[in-house]
Motif scaffolding. Sequence first.
Motif, mmCIF file in Angstrom:
data_model
loop_
_atom_site.group_PDB
_atom_site.id
_atom_site.type_symbol
_atom_site.label_atom_id
_atom_site.label_comp_id
_atom_site.label_asym_id
_atom_site.label_seq_id
_atom_site.Cartn_x
_atom_site.Cartn_y
_atom_site.Cartn_z
ATOM 1 N N SER A 43 60.734 1.230 -15.476
ATOM 2 C CA SER A 43 61.699 0.600 -14.574
ATOM 3 C C SER A 43 61.038 0.195 -13.260
ATOM 4 O O SER A 43 61.265 -0.910 -12.746
ATOM 5 N N ALA A 44 60.224 1.080 -12.712
ATOM 6 C CA ALA A 44 59.534 0.793 -11.444
ATOM 7 C C ALA A 44 58.571 -0.379 -11.601
ATOM 8 O O ALA A 44 58.472 -1.229 -10.709
ATOM 9 N N LEU A 45 57.889 -0.438 -12.723
ATOM 10 C CA LEU A 45 56.959 -1.542 -12.953
ATOM 11 C C LEU A 45 57.688 -2.877 -13.088
ATOM 12 O O LEU A 45 57.156 -3.922 -12.710
ATOM 13 N N LYS A 46 58.910 -2.850 -13.576
ATOM 14 C CA LYS A 46 59.718 -4.076 -13.633
ATOM 15 C C LYS A 46 60.136 -4.502 -12.226
ATOM 16 O O LYS A 46 60.198 -5.696 -11.935
ATOM 17 N N GLU A 47 60.439 -3.534 -11.363
ATOM 18 C CA GLU A 47 60.811 -3.829 -9.978
ATOM 19 C C GLU A 47 59.650 -4.473 -9.218
ATOM 20 O O GLU A 47 59.863 -5.237 -8.280
ATOM 21 N N TRP A 48 58.446 -4.159 -9.609
ATOM 22 C CA TRP A 48 57.228 -4.627 -8.951
ATOM 23 C C TRP A 48 57.242 -6.131 -8.760
ATOM 24 O O TRP A 48 56.819 -6.648 -7.734
ATOM 25 N N HIS A 49 57.777 -6.847 -9.740
ATOM 26 C CA HIS A 49 57.771 -8.312 -9.690
ATOM 27 C C HIS A 49 58.725 -8.878 -8.643
ATOM 28 O O HIS A 49 58.644 -10.060 -8.319
ATOM 29 N N TYR A 50 59.601 -8.054 -8.111
ATOM 30 C CA TYR A 50 60.564 -8.514 -7.111
ATOM 31 C C TYR A 50 60.132 -8.175 -5.683
ATOM 32 O O TYR A 50 60.888 -8.396 -4.745
ATOM 33 N N ILE A 51 58.941 -7.658 -5.531
ATOM 34 C CA ILE A 51 58.398 -7.347 -4.202
ATOM 35 C C ILE A 51 57.597 -8.574 -3.768
ATOM 36 O O ILE A 51 56.496 -8.810 -4.255
ATOM 37 N N ASN A 52 58.169 -9.348 -2.843
ATOM 38 C CA ASN A 52 57.594 -10.652 -2.526
ATOM 39 C C ASN A 52 57.262 -10.860 -1.057
ATOM 40 O O ASN A 52 56.726 -11.903 -0.707
ATOM 41 N N ASN A 53 57.595 -9.908 -0.201
ATOM 42 C CA ASN A 53 57.307 -10.095 1.219
ATOM 43 C C ASN A 53 57.220 -8.743 1.923
ATOM 44 O O ASN A 53 57.489 -7.695 1.316
ATOM 45 N N ILE A 54 56.863 -8.785 3.178
ATOM 46 C CA ILE A 54 56.676 -7.556 3.953
ATOM 47 C C ILE A 54 57.974 -6.762 4.052
ATOM 48 O O ILE A 54 57.960 -5.536 3.975
ATOM 49 N N ALA A 55 59.083 -7.458 4.190
ATOM 50 C CA ALA A 55 60.381 -6.771 4.303
ATOM 51 C C ALA A 55 60.676 -5.957 3.041
ATOM 52 O O ALA A 55 61.220 -4.848 3.133
ATOM 53 N N ASP A 56 60.296 -6.464 1.875
ATOM 54 C CA ASP A 56 60.481 -5.712 0.627
ATOM 55 C C ASP A 56 59.653 -4.437 0.641
ATOM 56 O O ASP A 56 60.130 -3.365 0.256
ATOM 57 N N VAL A 57 58.408 -4.542 1.087
ATOM 58 C CA VAL A 57 57.530 -3.368 1.159
ATOM 59 C C VAL A 57 58.110 -2.345 2.138
ATOM 60 O O VAL A 57 58.189 -1.155 1.831
ATOM 61 N N GLU A 58 58.538 -2.821 3.291
ATOM 62 C CA GLU A 58 59.120 -1.915 4.287
ATOM 63 C C GLU A 58 60.364 -1.219 3.744
ATOM 64 O O GLU A 58 60.612 -0.053 4.042
ATOM 65 N N ARG A 59 61.145 -1.925 2.941
ATOM 66 C CA ARG A 59 62.346 -1.331 2.352
ATOM 67 C C ARG A 59 61.975 -0.166 1.429
ATOM 68 O O ARG A 59 62.601 0.891 1.459
ATOM 69 N N TYR A 60 60.935 -0.328 0.637
ATOM 70 C CA TYR A 60 60.506 0.752 -0.249
ATOM 71 C C TYR A 60 59.988 1.948 0.547
ATOM 72 O O TYR A 60 60.253 3.099 0.193
ATOM 73 N N ASN A 106 49.752 -17.620 -1.248
ATOM 74 C CA ASN A 106 50.730 -18.265 -0.372
ATOM 75 C C ASN A 106 52.150 -18.206 -0.922
ATOM 76 O O ASN A 106 53.105 -18.446 -0.187
ATOM 77 N N LYS A 107 52.298 -17.893 -2.197
ATOM 78 C CA LYS A 107 53.624 -17.771 -2.799
ATOM 79 C C LYS A 107 54.397 -16.591 -2.203
ATOM 80 O O LYS A 107 55.614 -16.578 -2.202
ATOM 81 N N TYR A 108 53.664 -15.617 -1.685
ATOM 82 C CA TYR A 108 54.271 -14.405 -1.140
ATOM 83 C C TYR A 108 54.099 -14.382 0.371
ATOM 84 O O TYR A 108 53.234 -15.034 0.915
ATOM 85 N N GLY A 109 54.926 -13.595 1.028
ATOM 86 C CA GLY A 109 54.886 -13.531 2.488
ATOM 87 C C GLY A 109 54.112 -12.351 3.022
ATOM 88 O O GLY A 109 54.541 -11.721 3.985
ATOM 89 N N PHE A 110 52.977 -12.038 2.411
ATOM 90 C CA PHE A 110 52.206 -10.871 2.841
ATOM 91 C C PHE A 110 51.115 -11.212 3.851
ATOM 92 O O PHE A 110 50.706 -10.358 4.631
ATOM 93 N N SER A 111 50.616 -12.426 3.827
ATOM 94 C CA SER A 111 49.455 -12.778 4.638
ATOM 95 C C SER A 111 49.735 -12.723 6.140
ATOM 96 O O SER A 111 48.805 -12.686 6.940
ATOM 97 N N THR A 112 50.993 -12.679 6.519
ATOM 98 C CA THR A 112 51.330 -12.586 7.947
ATOM 99 C C THR A 112 51.293 -11.136 8.447
ATOM 100 O O THR A 112 51.438 -10.899 9.643
ATOM 101 N N CYS A 113 51.091 -10.208 7.531
ATOM 102 C CA CYS A 113 51.037 -8.784 7.909
ATOM 103 C C CYS A 113 49.735 -8.513 8.657
ATOM 104 O O CYS A 113 48.663 -8.953 8.254
ATOM 105 N N ASP A 114 49.838 -7.769 9.743
ATOM 106 C CA ASP A 114 48.636 -7.429 10.509
ATOM 107 C C ASP A 114 48.372 -5.924 10.420
ATOM 108 O O ASP A 114 49.156 -5.167 9.849
ATOM 109 N N GLU A 115 47.256 -5.507 10.992
ATOM 110 C CA GLU A 115 46.867 -4.097 10.916
ATOM 111 C C GLU A 115 47.869 -3.184 11.609
ATOM 112 O O GLU A 115 48.094 -2.057 11.168
#
Length: 143
Positions: A43-60, A106-115
Amino acid sequence: MSQTEDYLKQKIKDFKQNYNAEVKLNSYSNKELRLRWKDDKQSALKEWHYINNIADVERYVTCFVEKVKHYNNMDNLLWEDSYDMDLFLYKAMLAMNRMEQCFENNKYGFSTCDEEKIDSMFEKLNNGLEMMNDVILRIMMQE
């Protein structure tokens, strides 16, 4: 590979050396938890495909910390509660891995994340892990 992406990769590696939720989840000896882990992992591996931006990561990350806080405020804890916290940490780390793997896409919104943002997320994870270790200690003392 960018400097920030290298930084994220190292932070993930360091965190997993300290505590690897997947290894912990694979080590549960309770038959019911082992069967549950098999389903929960898929189930978690299926959710993986819906993580598309920094806000999704922060939510987890936030979900993990909130789950630990929930158990920290409870009495009469069970080993299943430890499993739940490990599962939420596993999902948070999956989100971090997704960000690292798709960082420059570029399809995902991760590249704007900084250190600074990465440090903030790992600070939350480390604080949650510290609290989780306290809860697990309480579970062991109840036994």
